[in-house]
Design a protein around this motif. Structure first.
Motif, PDB file in Angstrom:
ATOM      1  N   UNK A  77     -34.425 -43.217  17.204  1.00 50.31           N
ATOM      2  CA  UNK A  77     -34.845 -43.575  18.554  1.00 50.31           C
ATOM      3  C   UNK A  77     -35.857 -42.553  19.063  1.00 50.31           C
ATOM      4  N   UNK A  78     -36.613 -42.902  20.117  1.00 51.50           N
ATOM      5  CA  UNK A  78     -37.551 -41.934  20.678  1.00 51.50           C
ATOM      6  C   UNK A  78     -36.818 -40.646  21.032  1.00 51.50           C
ATOM      7  N   UNK A  79     -37.388 -39.513  20.675  1.00 48.81           N
ATOM      8  CA  UNK A  79     -36.687 -38.250  20.845  1.00 48.81           C
ATOM      9  C   UNK A  79     -37.277 -37.351  21.915  1.00 48.81           C
ATOM     10  N   UNK A  80     -38.526 -37.562  22.283  1.00 44.73           N
ATOM     11  CA  UNK A  80     -39.125 -36.673  23.269  1.00 44.73           C
ATOM     12  C   UNK A  80     -40.366 -37.307  23.845  1.00 44.73           C
ATOM     13  N   UNK A  81     -40.627 -36.928  25.063  1.00 45.54           N
ATOM     14  CA  UNK A  81     -41.881 -37.355  25.661  1.00 45.54           C
ATOM     15  C   UNK A  81     -41.801 -38.726  26.285  1.00 45.54           C
ATOM     16  N   UNK A  82     -42.859 -39.088  26.937  1.00 44.89           N
ATOM     17  CA  UNK A  82     -42.932 -40.338  27.669  1.00 44.89           C
ATOM     18  C   UNK A  82     -43.429 -41.426  26.744  1.00 44.89           C
ATOM     19  N   UNK A  98     -28.486 -41.373  28.284  1.00 38.72           N
ATOM     20  CA  UNK A  98     -27.595 -40.341  28.813  1.00 38.72           C
ATOM     21  C   UNK A  98     -27.871 -38.997  28.146  1.00 38.72           C
ATOM     22  N   UNK A  99     -28.072 -39.015  26.829  1.00 41.95           N
ATOM     23  CA  UNK A  99     -28.370 -37.773  26.110  1.00 41.95           C
ATOM     24  C   UNK A  99     -29.693 -37.179  26.562  1.00 41.95           C
ATOM     25  N   UNK A 100     -30.690 -38.017  26.722  1.00 41.28           N
ATOM     26  CA  UNK A 100     -32.001 -37.536  27.134  1.00 41.28           C
ATOM     27  C   UNK A 100     -31.958 -36.952  28.541  1.00 41.28           C
ATOM     28  N   UNK A 101     -31.202 -37.589  29.438  1.00 45.52           N
ATOM     29  CA  UNK A 101     -31.094 -37.069  30.797  1.00 45.52           C
ATOM     30  C   UNK A 101     -30.419 -35.704  30.804  1.00 45.52           C
ATOM     31  N   UNK A 114     -38.620 -35.494  46.222  1.00 45.67           N
ATOM     32  CA  UNK A 114     -37.587 -36.182  45.449  1.00 45.67           C
ATOM     33  C   UNK A 114     -37.851 -35.927  43.968  1.00 45.67           C
ATOM     34  N   UNK A 115     -36.809 -35.596  43.218  1.00 50.82           N
ATOM     35  CA  UNK A 115     -36.910 -35.403  41.775  1.00 50.82           C
ATOM     36  C   UNK A 115     -35.849 -36.265  41.103  1.00 50.82           C
ATOM     37  N   UNK A 116     -36.257 -37.076  40.116  1.00 52.62           N
ATOM     38  CA  UNK A 116     -35.332 -37.938  39.380  1.00 52.62           C
ATOM     39  C   UNK A 116     -35.490 -37.711  37.881  1.00 52.62           C
ATOM     40  N   UNK A 117     -34.349 -37.688  37.185  1.00 54.21           N
ATOM     41  CA  UNK A 117     -34.348 -37.573  35.719  1.00 54.21           C
ATOM     42  C   UNK A 117     -34.199 -38.950  35.089  1.00 54.21           C
ATOM     43  N   UNK A 145     -43.401 -36.118  34.629  1.00 51.30           N
ATOM     44  CA  UNK A 145     -43.281 -34.893  33.846  1.00 51.30           C
ATOM     45  C   UNK A 145     -42.393 -35.138  32.630  1.00 51.30           C
ATOM     46  N   UNK A 146     -42.889 -34.784  31.461  1.00 54.96           N
ATOM     47  CA  UNK A 146     -42.124 -34.956  30.235  1.00 54.96           C
ATOM     48  C   UNK A 146     -41.911 -33.635  29.527  1.00 54.96           C
ATOM     49  N   UNK A 147     -40.764 -33.516  28.909  1.00 54.38           N
ATOM     50  CA  UNK A 147     -40.344 -32.293  28.224  1.00 54.38           C
ATOM     51  C   UNK A 147     -40.608 -32.410  26.730  1.00 54.38           C
ATOM     52  N   UNK A 148     -41.171 -31.352  26.169  1.00 51.29           N
ATOM     53  CA  UNK A 148     -41.411 -31.306  24.724  1.00 51.29           C
ATOM     54  C   UNK A 148     -40.807 -30.025  24.166  1.00 51.29           C
ATOM     55  N   UNK A 149     -40.238 -30.139  22.975  1.00 51.63           N
ATOM     56  CA  UNK A 149     -39.614 -28.969  22.362  1.00 51.63           C
ATOM     57  C   UNK A 149     -40.241 -28.633  21.008  1.00 51.63           C
ATOM     58  N   UNK A 150     -41.536 -28.851  20.874  1.00 54.20           N
ATOM     59  CA  UNK A 150     -42.249 -28.505  19.656  1.00 54.20           C
ATOM     60  C   UNK A 150     -42.193 -26.993  19.448  1.00 54.20           C
ATOM     61  N   UNK A 151     -42.262 -26.587  18.199  1.00 56.40           N
ATOM     62  CA  UNK A 151     -42.277 -25.159  17.855  1.00 56.40           C
ATOM     63  C   UNK A 151     -43.481 -24.868  16.981  1.00 56.40           C
ATOM     64  N   UNK A 152     -44.224 -23.839  17.346  1.00 54.08           N
ATOM     65  CA  UNK A 152     -45.427 -23.487  16.626  1.00 54.08           C
ATOM     66  C   UNK A 152     -46.613 -23.348  17.562  1.00 54.08           C
ATOM     67  N   UNK A 153     -47.813 -23.364  17.018  1.00 56.17           N
ATOM     68  CA  UNK A 153     -49.047 -23.298  17.797  1.00 56.17           C
ATOM     69  C   UNK A 153     -49.600 -24.708  17.982  1.00 56.17           C
ATOM     70  N   UNK A 154     -49.840 -25.093  19.236  1.00 56.02           N
ATOM     71  CA  UNK A 154     -50.369 -26.421  19.546  1.00 56.02           C
ATOM     72  C   UNK A 154     -51.848 -26.285  19.878  1.00 56.02           C
ATOM     73  N   UNK A 155     -52.683 -27.034  19.138  1.00 55.19           N
ATOM     74  CA  UNK A 155     -54.127 -26.969  19.347  1.00 55.19           C
ATOM     75  C   UNK A 155     -54.710 -28.375  19.507  1.00 55.19           C
ATOM     76  N   UNK A 156     -55.922 -28.420  20.046  1.00 56.53           N
ATOM     77  CA  UNK A 156     -56.635 -29.691  20.175  1.00 56.53           C
ATOM     78  C   UNK A 156     -57.116 -30.155  18.808  1.00 56.53           C
TER      79      UNK A 156
END
Length: 220
Positions: free
Chosen positions: A8-13, A41-44, A67-70, A100-111
């Motif tokens: 299933x989708x794991x991260x991001x919008x 539920x897990x993602x929230x 207002x902030x909603x998850x 706003x979306x949460x990402x948990x990538x690890x490493x260097x992110x470049x264009x």
């Protein structure tokens, strides 16, 4: 019975359709609803620290309500294969709305040469091509701008990278940021809004309108 593992989708919008994820597996609607509810539920839960951080930042900006909603689900394309889009955290402030979306990538992110892709340097010699968070957020961004058009409300998408071992190239768009940069980012948006508008937005009215247009308004 053979067990089938479904990714299933794991991260991001990401625009997602749970039924499409299980297409061809013979699962009934009750099983599909169960799988979808579990993923949401897990993602929230994962997004709870992000939502708290966003709320603390907005509280520090002005005395105005917000207002902030998850875990907000927008039905941006009814009747299509992927009719809905998930937003990790939707914030409505007196100076704009932010998906706003949460990402948990690890490493260097470049264009990369492709604006819709990013390069993730996970470790020396290992580089993967990832869909840009801004590309993933486009369906939600378009939909929010349409339904909030009458409010003259600025709408932006933000990708927040929370992992401590993630480094963002300074050349990346300013809406791709680390959690520690969110306070400064919101300051710039507040300043920009004040320079072009005479009064603050009614965040309560905007939130009520959004709630009426969301497939799932999420949790505070």
């Amino acid at each position: 019975m053979e067990k089938v593992k479904v990714q299933l989708p794991s991260a991001g919008n990401e625009a997602f359709n749970i039924a499409a994820c299980f297409e061809g597996l013979g699962m009934d609607s009750r099983r599909l609803d169960y799988e979808r509810a579990g993923w949401m539920a897990q993602r929230r839960r994962l997004c709870s620290p992000l939502a708290k951080h966003v709320a603390s930042v907005l509280k520090a900006m002005t005395d105005s309500a917000f207002v902030v909603r998850r875990g907000v689900v927008l039905e941006h394309a009814p009747g299509t294969r992927n009719p809905v889009t998930w937003i990790d955290c939707l914030a409505v402030s007196a100076y704009g709305a932010f998906a706003i979306d949460r990402y948990d990538w690890m490493g260097m992110v470049k264009s990369s040469m492709n604006a819709d892709e990013l390069l993730l340097h996970e470790r020396p010699g290992v580089v993967s091509v990832q869909t840009s968070p801004l590309r993933r957020a486009k369906p939600a961004l378009r939909h929010l701008r349409v339904i909030l058009g009458a409010y003259n409300c600025p709408v932006e998408s933000i990708a927040v990278f929370s992992a401590s071992h993630c480094v963002l190239d300074p050349a990346l768009p300013e809406t791709i940021l680390q959690a520690a940069e969110l306070h400064h980012f919101m300051r710039t948006r507040l300043k920009r809004y004040r320079e072009t508008h005479s009064q603050y937005l009614d965040s309560d009215s905007i939130s009520a309108h959004l709630q009426s247009r969301c497939a799932d308004w999420g949790k505070s």
